[in-house]
Design an enzyme around this catalytic site. Structure first.
Site, PDB file in Angstrom:
ATOM      1  N   GLU A 121       0.814  -1.391  -0.029  1.00 12.64           N
ATOM      2  CA  GLU A 121       0.070   0.108  -0.063  1.00 12.64           C
ATOM      3  C   GLU A 121       0.880   1.231  -0.130  1.00 12.64           C
ATOM      4  O   GLU A 121       1.731   1.373   0.827  1.00 12.64           O
ATOM      5  CB  GLU A 121      -0.902  -0.066   1.224  1.00 12.64           C
ATOM      6  N   GLY A 148       3.078   2.369  10.832  1.00 13.21           N
ATOM      7  CA  GLY A 148       3.079   1.741  12.223  1.00 13.21           C
ATOM      8  C   GLY A 148       2.935   0.232  11.824  1.00 13.21           C
ATOM      9  O   GLY A 148       3.493  -0.529  12.334  1.00 13.21           O
ATOM     10  N   ALA A 149       1.744  -0.065  11.269  1.00 10.25           N
ATOM     11  CA  ALA A 149       1.536  -1.447  10.732  1.00 10.25           C
ATOM     12  C   ALA A 149       0.505  -1.331   9.467  1.00 10.25           C
ATOM     13  O   ALA A 149       0.071  -0.306   8.914  1.00 10.25           O
ATOM     14  CB  ALA A 149       0.583  -2.038  11.904  1.00 10.25           C
ATOM     15  N   GLU A 170      -2.336  -3.638   7.072  1.00  8.10           N
ATOM     16  CA  GLU A 170      -3.370  -4.665   7.148  1.00  8.10           C
ATOM     17  C   GLU A 170      -3.469  -5.795   6.135  1.00  8.10           C
ATOM     18  O   GLU A 170      -4.503  -6.192   5.867  1.00  8.10           O
ATOM     19  CB  GLU A 170      -4.683  -3.834   7.375  1.00  8.10           C
ATOM     20  N   ASN A 171      -2.440  -6.334   5.523  1.00  5.61           N
ATOM     21  CA  ASN A 171      -2.582  -7.145   4.585  1.00  5.61           C
ATOM     22  C   ASN A 171      -3.334  -8.237   4.906  1.00  5.61           C
ATOM     23  O   ASN A 171      -3.553  -8.719   6.159  1.00  5.61           O
ATOM     24  CB  ASN A 171      -1.073  -7.778   4.389  1.00  5.61           C
ATOM     25  N   HIS A 205      -6.826  -1.772  15.253  1.00  6.15           N
ATOM     26  CA  HIS A 205      -6.898  -0.983  14.096  1.00  6.15           C
ATOM     27  C   HIS A 205      -6.746  -1.801  12.801  1.00  6.15           C
ATOM     28  O   HIS A 205      -7.605  -2.201  11.889  1.00  6.15           O
ATOM     29  CB  HIS A 205      -6.039  -0.064  13.994  1.00  6.15           C
ATOM     30  N   GLU A 206      -5.738  -2.790  12.922  1.00  6.33           N
ATOM     31  CA  GLU A 206      -5.363  -3.434  11.527  1.00  6.33           C
ATOM     32  C   GLU A 206      -6.384  -4.728  11.657  1.00  6.33           C
ATOM     33  O   GLU A 206      -6.807  -5.026  10.492  1.00  6.33           O
ATOM     34  CB  GLU A 206      -3.862  -4.001  11.728  1.00  6.33           C
ATOM     35  N   HIS A 243      -9.419  -3.584   9.994  1.00 13.49           N
ATOM     36  CA  HIS A 243      -9.295  -3.496   8.474  1.00 13.49           C
ATOM     37  C   HIS A 243      -9.528  -4.774   7.810  1.00 13.49           C
ATOM     38  O   HIS A 243     -10.090  -4.820   6.476  1.00 13.49           O
ATOM     39  CB  HIS A 243      -8.025  -3.091   8.082  1.00 13.49           C
TER      40      HIS A 243
HETATM   41 ZN    ZN Z   1      -5.282   1.777   8.922  1.00 10.93          ZN
END
Ligand code: ZN
Length: 860
Positions: A141, A275-276, A278-279, A311-312, A315
């Protein structure tokens, strides 16, 4: 994606790409991808077979590709296989495959062999290093899947993926699906891992990870979960597993649609820009927001880990299962995940006061949204530069704040039903903003489509003017709305939002009214002043009279979030010169003993701002005296060090007070005590509480000598397996005030000992510290080309540019403007404007509040 605690995504040294939307002439349905990374040579071989449908007869197919070297490309359609000629266009990051005989409408298969590089820019399929060995990892992304495989690299082109990786014997391979086979070969010393076919998803969600990852295994609601890291950090993965286990189940229940990706791997990556990320089924993380020492981690660190995980994982539904059609609607992904993260964490840890963290996030959004150079939540974007720039506080925190407001208005269960219905309706497909708010309004039966739309399509933050009158013992509140700009004399077009204003009377009853006109009147019970933002859930700033602020400050029935809301509202009144600064300082005086750490933190930040930017040299002693008199006794009462095992909120208060009294208030006793505690901590980390430790190191660094500095530096190489402790020392380096040490830290930031992901963080921290600010800005100008190279214009550079907003004079603003006129960067254009406006805001506050501050001090 989760920005790095305020962060972003990435870049290569290549020329900026321009807009290149693909047409619908060819639509992909399925990818079969094979990768063979060569870690030693930092390259990879790839094979891609793409099954697609041709909609219009043509001799060519164009898709995305960047920095890939093509071998043979074969195209089969209508029973005929042809060899294609390949032309690439690096400017727009595409490749075109042309065949002699026209391709007929209908199914087509494209078989491609190619080679790529494992780059060091943290984008696409890239190289990471830890403990002297290399890893191949990915970050696709927003627009970098094209660096790993030729692809129709836009979110609306959803397809299924069969992925396999040939890697060194002994290395682990991780991708989106579970492992379906793992066989030796085909070459000696290698094994080939094949993963289960993914559901339909966008190319930006593909994940590839190779190396000696070690994983901790668990499960939730029948879904296997693994938390993976480099082997030396496996001991730090337990907390994340606990959190992920709770959160996955929570979302299964909330969304009413089961987790769709079969298994969930969560991997800490040594070098990671965001930060991270979400794959689908394989979430990647920066180590410091995933790993926690079971014995020595602060609640702040645990909260961050839990929040980013929530959060992830949110997603996986909002983003991965249902995806925005195009990047202009990235707020649908990011705002939703940001709103959702506090919901899951609050359900898991009700004692963590997550409501107040969400209210603080809203302030981040307001900081941008009160500039004239802010943007609407939905902004047109085309190029990778434009796309990456909209991953900002507007997409994340502003959208989250609007959702929080709307949820409070319709009620949480009604809101949940709307969300569940939207997810069920658009699963495995794409949706636009309209699809979301139409479905929400339909299910809830409330006009929230109008509300959401008014915040998504127009920029800026609402200011509600609250003026109350009293007739025959009943109250009437005149509510006016306008746009709040931090610099008062900047004019703009009038704005009218549709929003629920929830007015709370002195008997603690809240009444919510839809406000949709420039001015309207609301009747309330009784004549006591109302608090205009019940539970702090509204995305607006309230403008009361100074008398009303005094009455509300003294009202015991305000909740902690409401006290925070009152504090920040009054600060906006100070910044925009609507009230004299004395109103805020009186409020700060009244709240000095508040038992909520976040309120002290909010006061601290603003008092620090006043001390550094508004207080003149000849006022400094008196202002510091006021700080010591008001906050010193509260700190003394709490005790300077306290039991390291003491409740976290006590440690949090102590930390905020230690900084305000010791650094801003210049209290030498507190500084000396901080130094003693720092010495104690360096030799025995368990002797100082985890929440207090970072502040102890920072306060000790203020005025700290070279001996202390060298001890901090010497700690760093010994702590590479303990991220939280490492960053306590690392961040504290920014706080040394000795000019020679400041220069040493600046030089250190560019060495290979500092990962490129951390350089921007360190410079940003130094821009916050007044004594380091000018030297850091000079350094940034001086080393700009090297910074661009090391940080990447999508990655650390936005952070550095944002931090320039800490400067404060009109001369600084002119200097920043002149510098970027000579060194334009398309990818951070808006951020540059916002930083300049932030500097101008500071200069304007200084001009407007200097005299009021002098009279407030004179009255002490
Ligand atoms: Zn996000």
């Amino acid at each position: 994606m989760r920005r790095s605690l305020v962060f972003l995504a990435l870049l290569l040294a290549a020329a900026p790409a321009s807009a290149q939307r693909l047409t619908d002439a060819v639509v992909p349905e399925h990818y079969t991808l094979w990768f063979a990374p060569d870690l030693a040579k930092e390259t990879f071989r790839g094979r891609a077979t793409i099954r697609a449908v041709v909609a219009e007869r043509s001799n060519s197919i164009t898709l995305h590709s960047a920095e890939l070297q093509f071998g043979e490309v074969k195209i089969t359609s209508g029973g005929r296989t042809q060899i294609a000629r390949v032309t690439t266009n690096p400017q727009v990051e595409t490749a075109t495959f042309t065949v002699p005989q026209q391709l007929s409408e209908g199914p087509v298969t494209i078989e491609i062999t190619y080679n790529g590089i494992l780059n060091d820019k943290l984008r696409g399929f890239y190289l990471s290093e830890a403990n002297g060995r290399k890893y191949a990892v990915s970050q696709m992304e927003a627009t970098d899947a094209r660096r790993a495989f030729p692809s129709f690299d836009e979110p609306a082109f959803k397809a299924t993926f069969d992925i396999s990786l040939t890697v060194d014997r002994g290395d682990v391979a991780i991708s989106n699906g579970r492992v379906v086979s793992d066989t030796p070969g085909p070459e000696p010393g290698k094994h080939t891992v094949t993963f289960a076919r993914t559901p339909k998803m966008s190319s930006y969600l593909v994940a590839l990870l190779v190396g000696d990852f070690a994983c901790r295994e668990g499960s939730s609601d029948g879904i296997p979960i693994r938390i993976c890291s480099t082997p030396d950090k496996r001991e730090l993965t337990g907390f994340a597993l606990e959190a992920a286990t709770f959160v996955l189940k929570f979302y299964n229940d909330y969304f009413g649609v089961k987790y769709p990706f079969g298994k969930l791997d969560i991997i800490g990556v040594p070098d990671f820009a965001a930060g991270a990320m979400e794959n689908a089924g394989a979430i990647t993380f920066r180590e410091r927001v995933l790993l926690a020492d079971p014995k020595q981690s602060s609640i702040a660190t645990r909260k961050t880990i839990a929040a980013v995980l929530s959060h992830e994982i949110a997603h996986q539904w909002f983003g991965d299962l249902v995806t925005m059609k195009w990047w202009d609607d990235i707020w649908l992904n990011e705002g939703f995940a940001t709103w959702m993260e506090s919901k899951a964490v609050a359900a898991w840890q009700p004692d963590w006061q997550v409501d107040i963290d969400a209210a603080l996030d809203t302030q981040d959004a307001l900081a941008l949204d009160t500039t004239a150079s802010t943007r609407p939540v939905r902004t047109k974007v085309d190029t990778p530069e434009e796309i990456n720039e909209v991953f900002d506080s507007i997409a994340y925190e502003k959208t989250a704040a609007v959702l929080r407001m709307v949820e409070a208005y319709v009620g949480p269960e009604s809101f949940r039903k709307g969300v569940a219905s939207y997810i069920a309706k658009y699963g495995y497909r794409n949706a636009a903003g309209e699809d979301f708010w139409t479905e929400m309004a339909r299910v809830t039966g409330r006009p929230i489509d109008r509300m959401i739309r008014s915040f998504v399509d127009q920029d800026g933050a609402p200011l509600l003017t609250i003026r109350q009158s009293c007739v025959n013992r009943s109250g009437e509140v005149a509510v006016g709305q306008s746009r709040l700009l931090a610099i008062p004399d900047r004019s703009s077009e009038p704005r009218t939002w549709t929003l629920p204003a929830c007015l709370k009377t002195s008997d603690s009853k809240a009444r919510c009214e839809v406000i949709d006109k420039p001015s309207q009147t609301v009747a309330v019970n009784g004549c006591d002043p109302v608090f205009a933002n019940a539970d702090g859930r509204g995305y607006y700033v309230s403008d009361y009279t100074p008398e009303t602020v005094r009455v509300l400050t003294a009202r015991p029935s305000l909740s902690r979030v409401e006290r925070l809301s009152l504090t920040t509202d009054e600060w906006w009144m100070t910044l925009s010169a609507r009230h004299d600064i004395g109103v805020f300082l009186d409020l700060a005086t009244a709240f000095a003993g508040d038992d909520t750490p976040a309120i002290l933190g909010a006061l601290l930040t603003r008092i620090d701002y006043i001390a550094n930017n508004i207080v003149d040299r000849n006022q400094q002693a008196q202002f510091q005296q006021w700080i010591r008199n008001r906050f010193g006794p509260v700190l003394t009462q709490l005790g300077l060090s306290g039991d390291p095992q003491a409740a976290d909120y006590l440690q949090g208060r102590r930390a905020a007070l230690m900084e305000i009294v010791g650094v801003t208030g210049g209290d030498v006793t507190v500084q000396r005590r901080a130094r003693e505690l720092a010495d104690q901590y360096i030799s025995n980390p368990a002797s100082v509480g985890a929440t207090l430790a970072p502040t102890v190191l920072q306060v000790a660094a203020t005025g700290g000598d070279r001996a202390l500095y060298e001890r901090y530096r010497a700690k760093l190489p010994t702590l590479t397996s303990q991220p939280e402790e490492y960053y306590r020392y690392f961040n504290a380096l920014a706080w040394f005030t000795d000019p020679a040490l400041i220069q040493d830290t600046l030089a250190f930031s560019m060495t290979s000992a500092v990962r490129s992901q951390d350089t921007g963080t360190l410079l940003r921290e130094m821009m916050r510290v007044p004594s380091a600010r000018q030297a850091t800005w000079a350094f940034i100008k001086d080393r700009w080309p090297a910074l661009l190279e090391k940080l990447g214009v999508f990655q650390g550079i936005p952070r550095v540019v944002g931090s320039l907003g800490n400067l404060c004079t009109t001369a600084d603003a002119a200097d920043v403007r002149a510098f970027f006129a000579k060194h334009p960067e398309e990818a951070v254009e808006r951020r540059i404007q916002q930083a300049i406006e932030s500097i101008e805001t500071c200069a304007s506050v200084d001009a407007h509040q200097s005299a009021p501050l002098a009279s407030w001090l004179a009255a002490r």
